[in-house]
Design an enzyme around this catalytic site. Structure first.
Site, short mmCIF file in Angstrom:
data_model
loop_
_atom_site.label_atom_id
_atom_site.label_comp_id
_atom_site.label_asym_id
_atom_site.label_seq_id
_atom_site.Cartn_x
_atom_site.Cartn_y
_atom_site.Cartn_z
N TRP A 105 47.49 39.46 42.12
CA TRP A 105 47.66 40.81 42.24
C TRP A 105 49.16 41.44 42.64
O TRP A 105 49.68 41.90 42.75
CB TRP A 105 47.04 40.90 43.76
CG TRP A 105 45.44 41.36 44.05
CD1 TRP A 105 44.81 39.99 44.74
CD2 TRP A 105 44.73 41.88 43.12
NE1 TRP A 105 43.59 40.48 44.60
CE2 TRP A 105 43.31 41.59 43.31
CE3 TRP A 105 44.99 42.38 41.70
CZ2 TRP A 105 42.29 41.77 43.10
CZ3 TRP A 105 43.42 42.91 40.93
CH2 TRP A 105 42.29 43.06 41.67
N ASP A 128 36.04 39.55 55.14
CA ASP A 128 35.27 38.87 53.86
C ASP A 128 34.70 37.71 55.52
O ASP A 128 34.48 38.02 56.56
CB ASP A 128 36.27 38.66 53.78
CG ASP A 128 35.68 37.50 51.32
OD1 ASP A 128 35.65 36.57 51.88
OD2 ASP A 128 37.47 37.64 50.71
N ASP A 148 29.20 39.17 56.12
CA ASP A 148 29.04 38.42 54.74
C ASP A 148 28.54 40.55 54.36
O ASP A 148 27.71 41.26 55.06
CB ASP A 148 28.00 37.79 54.57
CG ASP A 148 27.20 38.09 53.52
OD1 ASP A 148 27.12 39.12 52.69
OD2 ASP A 148 26.25 36.77 53.36
N PHE A 149 29.37 41.05 53.65
CA PHE A 149 29.21 42.22 52.77
C PHE A 149 27.92 42.90 52.85
O PHE A 149 27.15 43.57 52.52
CB PHE A 149 30.15 43.01 52.53
CG PHE A 149 30.28 42.35 50.78
CD1 PHE A 149 29.04 41.74 50.11
CD2 PHE A 149 32.17 41.75 51.03
CE1 PHE A 149 29.92 41.51 48.82
CE2 PHE A 149 31.81 40.77 49.92
CZ PHE A 149 30.94 40.58 48.66
N HIS A 189 32.09 43.10 39.84
CA HIS A 189 31.50 41.92 38.53
C HIS A 189 30.94 40.50 38.60
O HIS A 189 30.63 39.88 38.17
CB HIS A 189 32.99 41.67 37.62
CG HIS A 189 33.95 40.33 37.79
ND1 HIS A 189 35.28 40.34 37.15
CD2 HIS A 189 34.12 40.12 38.86
CE1 HIS A 189 35.85 39.65 37.75
NE2 HIS A 189 35.67 39.07 39.16
N ASP A 190 31.19 39.97 39.54
CA ASP A 190 30.24 38.86 40.20
C ASP A 190 29.09 38.94 39.84
O ASP A 190 28.17 37.94 40.65
CB ASP A 190 30.58 38.72 41.74
CG ASP A 190 32.23 38.40 41.20
OD1 ASP A 190 33.03 37.83 40.74
OD2 ASP A 190 33.15 38.25 42.90
#
Length: 346
Positions: free
Chosen positions: A165, A211, A237-238, A256-257
């Site tokens: 980032w 997170d 935990d989303f 992408h995970d």
């Protein structure tokens, strides 16, 4: 008679074949502290002086330094006493630990973690699954349990993400005008590098990093200064826990995970929580629709095979996921760098 293409082939082949050697030279010079030492020194140093200060063999260091010169990571000056080495501008900016744009932690994560899994790329292609069990002897049923298999590994990963980032964050945050969205959740925001870019560009916004509890704890202790009140934290935990209401949700390097079904589950959950008129910002490396590249995205998709349950996708594939979850007015912006941005509105 051989064609020009045939004559050029060996050189091209060896360039690709040497890719592993090139990266290991850079990793080794970073790990030993070559670039940091030369940044701190008052002038160029001889290979003997560098070897003595870093505690290495003189012959090994000389060869490493010469390879770094060949890679344009170092400059060299020949004097009567011998060769003297100095950093290039590139190395000072990206390979020294103290630089704001340092990629040191990025490179160390590749060297110490990523390469172990990539040793099993053939097995990953055969099996269609990530290789944590073969590489580290740990089950990957819980993907982030494997990724964060120790506090040390988790912290290494957090530094790795933040280094990305520092050079790509501003581009993706600036890809769209996000100023109308003042209450922002960075879902899976990890160490907060992207959140800090966001509040820097949009000072009227607040960003909550959502997170896992252990990630949040380390982010508070090591990465986000306590006086930065525009960044807050939400532990959870989303996939399992509720997602609070917000104007905008940032999903950076998250989808992408995961396989499509998990992506749909998360996007639908976010759409339900999102305020009317709000949106979701996806930050990912986008594949070309016609399969021609870019090479970075194609290689990264293989990395997702080796390390996760997901893959890189095309703009159309992401747009379909967003639309199926209920988002509309999908916009795609290519940044010209490693990560691109997709914005969907509710």
């Amino acid at each position: 008679m051989s064609s020009t293409q045939d004559l050029d082939y060996p050189q091209t082949f060896f360039q690709y074949n040497h890719g592993f050697l090139v990266s290991k030279v850079m990793f080794t010079a970073c790990e030993l502290g070559v670039f940091d030492l030369l940044l701190e020194s008052e002038g160029p140093l001889s290979s003997d002086a560098i070897a003595e200060r870093l505690g290495t063999s003189a012959s090994g260091m000389e060869r490493l330094l010469d390879a770094c010169v060949g890679l344009k990571l170092l400059g060299v000056e020949m004097k009567s006493e011998g060769a003297f080495y100095r950093n290039t501008e590139f190395s000072n900016l990206y390979l020294t630990k103290s630089s704001p744009k340092s990629q040191y932690h990025h490179l160390m994560y590749y060297s110490k973690t990523v390469y172990f899994c990539w040793h099993y790329l053939t097995d990953a292609v055969r099996d269609g699954k990530n290789q944590y069990e073969r590489a580290f002897g740990i089950s990957s049923e819980d993907l982030f349990g494997a990724l964060y298999r120790s506090e040390k590994e988790m912290i290494k990963f957090m530094y790795f993400l933040n280094s990305f980032w520092s050079i790509c964050g501003r581009d993706v945050i600036a890809a769209f005008d996000l100023s109308p969205f003042t209450v922002i959740y960075d879902v899976g925001g990890c160490a907060g590098g992207l959140a800090q870019e966001c509040i820097s560009l949009y000072p009227n916004s607040t960003v909550t990093i959502y997170d896992l509890p252990k990630v949040v704890q380390v982010a508070k202790e090591r990465f986000v200064p306590p006086e930065e009140h525009r960044i807050t934290f939400h532990e959870g935990d989303f996939f399992k826990d509720p997602i609070p209401e917000a104007d905008l949700y940032i999903l950076a390097r998250i989808l992408h995970d995961w396989a499509d079904d998990k992506c749909m589950q998360l996007l639908a959950k976010i759409h339900k929580a999102c305020k009317a008129g709000g949106g979701v910002l996806l930050v990912e490396t986008l594949l070309n629709e016609d399969k021609t590249g870019p090479l970075d995205a194609q290689l990264f998709s293989l990395m997702m095979l080796v390390h996760t349950e997901g893959k890189e996708r095309t703009p159309t594939e992401y747009s379909k996921l967003l639309t199926a979850a209920g988002f509309r007015e999908i916009q795609v912006k290519k940044t010209g760098k490693f990560y691109d941005a997709i914005l969907g509105k509710k």
